[in-house]
Write a protein that holds these residues in place. Structure first.
Motif, mmCIF file in Angstrom:
data_model
loop_
_atom_site.group_PDB
_atom_site.id
_atom_site.type_symbol
_atom_site.label_atom_id
_atom_site.label_comp_id
_atom_site.label_asym_id
_atom_site.label_seq_id
_atom_site.Cartn_x
_atom_site.Cartn_y
_atom_site.Cartn_z
ATOM 1 N N THR A 61 8.761 9.469 6.635
ATOM 2 C CA THR A 61 8.274 9.315 7.853
ATOM 3 C C THR A 61 8.787 9.970 9.058
ATOM 4 O OG1 THR A 61 7.835 7.006 7.165
ATOM 5 C CG2 THR A 61 7.577 7.477 9.578
ATOM 6 N N HIS A 62 10.172 10.324 9.021
ATOM 7 C CA HIS A 62 10.819 11.118 10.011
ATOM 8 C C HIS A 62 10.578 12.613 10.213
ATOM 9 C CE1 HIS A 62 13.949 12.353 12.800
ATOM 10 N NE2 HIS A 62 14.298 13.144 11.951
ATOM 11 N N HIS A 63 10.004 13.101 8.811
ATOM 12 C CA HIS A 63 9.482 14.408 8.961
ATOM 13 C C HIS A 63 8.140 14.519 8.756
ATOM 14 C CE1 HIS A 63 13.618 14.641 7.602
ATOM 15 N NE2 HIS A 63 13.712 15.773 8.349
ATOM 16 N N ASN A 64 7.379 13.570 9.241
ATOM 17 C CA ASN A 64 5.854 13.542 9.593
ATOM 18 C C ASN A 64 5.150 13.574 8.061
ATOM 19 O OD1 ASN A 64 5.960 12.938 12.274
ATOM 20 N ND2 ASN A 64 6.322 15.068 12.565
ATOM 21 N N GLY A 65 6.042 13.310 7.212
ATOM 22 C CA GLY A 65 5.247 13.137 5.755
ATOM 23 C C GLY A 65 4.285 11.972 5.469
ATOM 24 N N ASN A 66 3.373 12.154 4.753
ATOM 25 C CA ASN A 66 2.554 11.031 4.151
ATOM 26 C C ASN A 66 2.870 10.556 2.804
ATOM 27 O OD1 ASN A 66 0.271 9.032 4.249
ATOM 28 N ND2 ASN A 66 -1.000 10.467 3.360
ATOM 29 N N TRP A 67 3.257 9.251 2.457
ATOM 30 C CA TRP A 67 3.568 8.959 1.083
ATOM 31 C C TRP A 67 2.112 8.672 0.510
ATOM 32 C CZ3 TRP A 67 8.430 6.557 -0.283
ATOM 33 C CH2 TRP A 67 8.656 6.079 -1.409
ATOM 34 N N GLU A 68 1.772 9.592 -0.487
ATOM 35 C CA GLU A 68 0.558 9.279 -1.159
ATOM 36 C C GLU A 68 0.425 8.742 -2.489
ATOM 37 O OE1 GLU A 68 -2.011 12.841 -1.294
ATOM 38 O OE2 GLU A 68 -1.726 13.435 0.823
ATOM 39 N N ALA A 69 1.345 8.825 -3.290
ATOM 40 C CA ALA A 69 1.321 8.014 -4.487
ATOM 41 C C ALA A 69 3.026 7.778 -5.058
ATOM 42 C CB ALA A 69 0.441 8.709 -5.518
ATOM 43 N N SER A 70 3.040 6.720 -5.958
ATOM 44 C CA SER A 70 4.543 6.784 -6.293
ATOM 45 C C SER A 70 4.283 5.672 -7.474
ATOM 46 C CB SER A 70 5.475 6.179 -5.430
ATOM 47 O OG SER A 70 5.030 4.925 -4.769
ATOM 48 N N ASN A 71 5.390 5.851 -8.039
ATOM 49 C CA ASN A 71 5.535 4.947 -9.390
ATOM 50 C C ASN A 71 7.116 4.912 -9.544
ATOM 51 O OD1 ASN A 71 5.492 3.316 -11.665
ATOM 52 N ND2 ASN A 71 4.474 4.909 -12.886
ATOM 53 N N PHE A 72 7.521 3.661 -9.289
ATOM 54 C CA PHE A 72 9.143 3.371 -9.501
ATOM 55 C C PHE A 72 9.419 2.342 -10.165
ATOM 56 C CE2 PHE A 72 8.931 5.482 -5.450
ATOM 57 C CZ PHE A 72 9.948 6.544 -5.192
ATOM 58 N N SER A 73 10.909 2.184 -10.998
ATOM 59 C CA SER A 73 11.025 1.240 -12.052
ATOM 60 C C SER A 73 12.567 1.177 -11.968
ATOM 61 C CB SER A 73 10.596 1.307 -13.494
ATOM 62 O OG SER A 73 9.056 1.327 -13.417
ATOM 63 N N GLN A 74 13.125 -0.089 -12.298
ATOM 64 C CA GLN A 74 14.340 -0.391 -12.405
ATOM 65 C C GLN A 74 14.475 -0.284 -14.139
ATOM 66 O OE1 GLN A 74 15.998 -3.121 -14.255
ATOM 67 N NE2 GLN A 74 18.096 -2.720 -13.410
ATOM 68 N N LEU A 75 15.270 0.557 -14.498
ATOM 69 C CA LEU A 75 15.668 0.888 -15.917
ATOM 70 C C LEU A 75 17.019 0.916 -16.428
ATOM 71 C CD1 LEU A 75 13.101 3.676 -16.306
ATOM 72 C CD2 LEU A 75 12.562 1.368 -17.174
ATOM 73 N N ALA A 76 17.477 -0.286 -17.099
ATOM 74 C CA ALA A 76 18.757 -0.243 -17.327
ATOM 75 C C ALA A 76 19.962 -0.067 -16.356
ATOM 76 C CB ALA A 76 19.180 0.964 -18.600
ATOM 77 N N GLY A 77 19.513 -0.574 -15.324
ATOM 78 C CA GLY A 77 20.439 -0.575 -14.185
ATOM 79 C C GLY A 77 20.580 0.454 -13.103
ATOM 80 N N LYS A 78 19.404 1.348 -13.492
ATOM 81 C CA LYS A 78 19.202 2.529 -12.641
ATOM 82 C C LYS A 78 17.770 2.154 -12.137
ATOM 83 C CE LYS A 78 22.822 4.988 -13.992
ATOM 84 N NZ LYS A 78 23.798 5.252 -12.786
ATOM 85 N N PHE A 79 17.562 2.997 -10.778
ATOM 86 C CA PHE A 79 16.329 2.954 -10.288
ATOM 87 C C PHE A 79 15.754 4.374 -10.480
ATOM 88 C CE2 PHE A 79 13.296 2.999 -6.601
ATOM 89 C CZ PHE A 79 12.724 1.509 -6.980
ATOM 90 N N ALA A 80 14.568 4.554 -10.888
ATOM 91 C CA ALA A 80 13.971 5.675 -11.153
ATOM 92 C C ALA A 80 12.479 5.891 -10.761
ATOM 93 C CB ALA A 80 14.102 6.038 -12.554
ATOM 94 N N GLY A 81 12.053 6.879 -10.326
ATOM 95 C CA GLY A 81 10.733 7.022 -9.816
ATOM 96 C C GLY A 81 10.444 8.496 -9.277
ATOM 97 N N VAL A 82 8.926 8.398 -9.056
ATOM 98 C CA VAL A 82 8.487 9.691 -8.645
ATOM 99 C C VAL A 82 7.609 9.550 -7.407
ATOM 100 C CG1 VAL A 82 6.664 9.671 -10.382
ATOM 101 C CG2 VAL A 82 7.303 11.766 -9.348
ATOM 102 N N VAL A 83 7.753 10.273 -6.470
ATOM 103 C CA VAL A 83 6.659 10.295 -5.468
ATOM 104 C C VAL A 83 6.069 11.449 -4.914
ATOM 105 C CG1 VAL A 83 8.309 10.439 -3.477
ATOM 106 C CG2 VAL A 83 6.444 9.390 -2.834
ATOM 107 N N GLU A 84 4.804 11.188 -4.537
ATOM 108 C CA GLU A 84 3.909 12.393 -4.132
ATOM 109 C C GLU A 84 3.894 12.366 -2.452
ATOM 110 O OE1 GLU A 84 -0.790 14.372 -4.296
ATOM 111 O OE2 GLU A 84 0.148 12.919 -5.714
ATOM 112 N N ILE A 85 4.089 13.284 -1.785
ATOM 113 C CA ILE A 85 4.098 13.399 -0.262
ATOM 114 C C ILE A 85 3.482 14.443 0.149
ATOM 115 C CG2 ILE A 85 5.793 13.453 1.526
ATOM 116 C CD1 ILE A 85 7.938 12.763 -0.263
ATOM 117 N N SER A 86 2.449 14.137 1.016
ATOM 118 C CA SER A 86 1.782 15.528 1.747
ATOM 119 C C SER A 86 2.447 15.487 3.042
ATOM 120 C CB SER A 86 0.455 15.272 1.772
ATOM 121 O OG SER A 86 0.046 14.081 2.948
#
Length: 169
Positions: free
Chosen positions: A25-50
């Motif tokens: 948001t600070h850099h005027n990006g738009n969060w378009e799609a994402s997928n996040f999960s907690q796996l074995a005590g770690k938080f992992a994911g991917v996000v598409e930003i325009s």
């Protein structure tokens, strides 16, 4: 507009999504799609930003600074827009879990020239069978229905306990 695809892994704790969203948001990006999960005590994911091309460098620099906060970050850019709307299908695969099942499933799809758009899988106890049950939900695109039919036949031939269902979206 530029697309920035960011994958991350960090120790799981509250506020990770918020931290990432504030940067976007600070850099005027738009969060378009994402997928996040907690796996074995770690938080992992991917996000598409325009983001506008003139903001791209600043946004990437800010995302890279997360590495100083114990994030593992990987960033890719693209000027391509979202895929054109094509017919996609959902394949659900369920069966006894075993080593190599994802390899076998993905091999059948690749051999039939089927593109995987999204894959979600999990294992859970199968009390009646004494082992674990594997389940995958796979969103796919294929060039023709013959490829899909061949893939279903191939998936069903992996093992006799594998159940394959398909849904047209």
């Amino acid at each position: 507009m530029i697309k920035i695809i960011t994958s991350l892994i960090t120790n799981d704790k509250p506020g990770i999504i918020e931290q990432l969203a504030k940067i976007v948001t600070h850099h005027n990006g738009n969060w378009e799609a994402s997928n996040f999960s907690q796996l074995a005590g770690k938080f992992a994911g991917v996000v598409e930003i325009s983001v506008a091309e003139e903001q791209q460098t600043q946004l990437i620099t800010a995302l890279q600074q997360l590495q100083q906060a114990d994030f593992i970050i990987d960033i890719a850019t693209s000027s391509l827009s979202n895929e054109q709307a094509k017919t996609s299908h959902i394949i659900e695969v369920t069966g006894n879990d075993r080593n190599g099942i994802i390899k076998d499933v993905s091999s059948v799809l690749a051999k039939n020239n089927i593109n995987v758009l999204k894959l979600s899988s999990e294992t859970s106890p199968a009390p009646n069978w004494g082992g674990n049950l594997f389940k995958a939900i796979i969103e796919i695109q294929a060039s023709d229905t013959n490829a899909i039919d061949a893939a279903i036949d191939g998936l069903e031939s992996i093992t006799d306990d594998l159940i394959v269902d398909i849904t047209l979206l």
